[in-house]
Design a protein around this motif. Sequence first.
Motif, PDB file in Angstrom:
ATOM      1  N   ARG A 167      -2.083  -5.936  -4.616  1.00 25.65           N
ATOM      2  CA  ARG A 167      -2.969  -4.901  -4.077  1.00 25.65           C
ATOM      3  C   ARG A 167      -4.407  -5.382  -3.942  1.00 25.65           C
ATOM      4  N   ASP A 168      -4.893  -6.078  -4.980  1.00 29.25           N
ATOM      5  CA  ASP A 168      -6.297  -6.482  -5.003  1.00 29.25           C
ATOM      6  C   ASP A 168      -6.511  -7.919  -4.547  1.00 29.25           C
ATOM      7  N   SER A 218       0.815  -1.220   0.000  1.00 33.11           N
ATOM      8  CA  SER A 218       0.000   0.000   0.000  1.00 33.11           C
ATOM      9  C   SER A 218       0.848   1.268   0.000  1.00 33.11           C
ATOM     10  N   TYR A 225       1.720  -6.128  -9.211  1.00 30.01           N
ATOM     11  CA  TYR A 225       1.250  -5.032  -8.363  1.00 30.01           C
ATOM     12  C   TYR A 225      -0.251  -5.155  -8.109  1.00 30.01           C
ATOM     13  N   TYR A 226      -1.018  -5.375  -9.167  1.00 22.86           N
ATOM     14  CA  TYR A 226      -2.465  -5.486  -9.017  1.00 22.86           C
ATOM     15  C   TYR A 226      -2.850  -6.768  -8.276  1.00 22.86           C
TER      16      TYR A 226
END
Length: 297
Positions: free
Chosen positions: A285-286, A196, A281-282
Amino acid sequence: MLEPFKNSMDGVVVESTYNWYWLVDGLQKHGYQVHLANPSAVKQYEGLKYTDDRWDSFWLAHMKRLNILPEGYIYPKKQRSVRDLLRRRVLFVHQRTSQILSLQSMITRNLGTRISAGAMKKLTDEDIDRMFEVNQAFMARNHLSTIDFLHKTILNIEKQVLAQVRLKKEFSLLQTIPGIGKILALTIMLEVGDISRFKKVGHFSSYCRCVKSEKTSNKKKKGENNKKNGNKFLSWAYVEAANFARRYSQKARRFFQRKKAKRNGIVATKALSNKLCRASYYIMRDQTQYDEDRLFC
């Protein structure tokens, strides 16, 4: 350079370009809230005719009071030793590769033939004596013993790390990406820390050194930023992932071949590593699964 500035309300601002662990750890141990300034992002105060540690301290404190101080990430002390252990693994991997390439070069130079790394591991003393004269055989045996020693050291480090660390959910999903196994996923997890802290995917790609460090204007190159900014271990991890991905993923291999046809293999590998970096990254993050069709659409 270390420049601490004490403030009774905001704690301590520290600007450090090298070996800041001991100072930050000591300040936190005594109850100070530490703000680690990012030296490469701190703009110099143009109103000063000269600077020294005293004026730099005031400038850092002034930026903190204005809430414009660019801060670096303070890695948790408890996990730092495990992360550094994996960093040493990378060092031994590079040394092993150097030994393998050196022996391959010696074989090609003296025998006019090439041999793979896998085939070299199967060489016996009888094979070495048959291939080389006395001094060359002596060097070859030393190369092979060094390679074997480094290989065992790397395996021991991996066992030590795996015995202490378990992948978090968001990082275990990284193993759904072709080319990223448990060791690379652990490396990414321990180097990234808190995902984050990267507000945008471009920030993460830049931190991983997966994008160019250029300044452009009207599609013309006007200069370069500091190439050493970012994390070299994450850069290595994603290049490794790209090399494996193009072996085991048909779509990744096609993407690599298109880029290679336009430029060269190095640029193509870096472009593929950036693709995987952005996808990871996604995923982190998700907390979602890897979607190859979406990545290479």
